[in-house]
Design a protein around this motif. Structure first.
Motif, PDB file in Angstrom:
ATOM      1  N   ASN A   1       0.862  -1.166   0.000  1.00 22.28           N
ATOM      2  CA  ASN A   1       0.000   0.000   0.000  1.00 22.28           C
ATOM      3  C   ASN A   1       0.904   1.223   0.000  1.00 22.28           C
ATOM      4  N   ILE A   2       0.635   2.159  -0.891  1.00 24.86           N
ATOM      5  CA  ILE A   2       1.473   3.343  -1.053  1.00 24.86           C
ATOM      6  C   ILE A   2       0.602   4.568  -0.837  1.00 24.86           C
ATOM      7  N   THR A   3       1.066   5.459   0.042  1.00 26.37           N
ATOM      8  CA  THR A   3       0.372   6.709   0.304  1.00 26.37           C
ATOM      9  C   THR A   3       1.339   7.854   0.081  1.00 26.37           C
ATOM     10  N   VAL A   4       0.887   8.840  -0.683  1.00 23.26           N
ATOM     11  CA  VAL A   4       1.669  10.047  -0.937  1.00 23.26           C
ATOM     12  C   VAL A   4       0.817  11.227  -0.498  1.00 23.26           C
ATOM     13  N   VAL A   5       1.364  12.100   0.335  1.00 17.58           N
ATOM     14  CA  VAL A   5       0.617  13.266   0.798  1.00 17.58           C
ATOM     15  C   VAL A   5       1.193  14.536   0.179  1.00 17.58           C
ATOM     16  N   GLY A   6       0.440  15.600   0.289  1.00 14.61           N
ATOM     17  CA  GLY A   6       0.756  16.853  -0.381  1.00 14.61           C
ATOM     18  C   GLY A   6       2.113  17.437  -0.086  1.00 14.61           C
TER      19      GLY A   6
END
Length: 82
Positions: free
Chosen positions: A68-73
């Motif tokens: 699972n990959i999460t990229v935030v601002g």
């Protein structure tokens, strides 16, 4: 369960798409060039454009290669095994 996250601010010096690929390769203990293409899953150019827009309210989540990959601002990339 290992968690890979950009904590040294390197996402600010390189495109977030490069950071995603490098961290995913590290999570899989392989060379980034040996990963299958991510384009069928996510448009990395669009991801870069979205994050470079500067909005801190952005969060992009997707799954690739068993992670699972999460990229935030702010450019933070977090990769965890599924």
């Amino acid at each position: 369960m290992e968690n890979y996250e950009d904590t040294d601010g390197s996402a600010n010096s390189a495109s977030v798409s490069i950071e995603v690929v490098e961290q995913l390769a590290a999570a899989e203990n392989t060379d980034p060039r040996d990963l299958p293409p991510l384009f069928p899953i996510i448009d990395l150019e669009l991801l870069d454009t979205l994050i470079e827009s500067g909005s801190s309210n952005i969060m992009v989540c997707f799954s690739a290669n068993g992670h699972n990959i999460t990229v935030v601002g702010d450019g933070t990339v977090n990769i965890t095994p599924r």
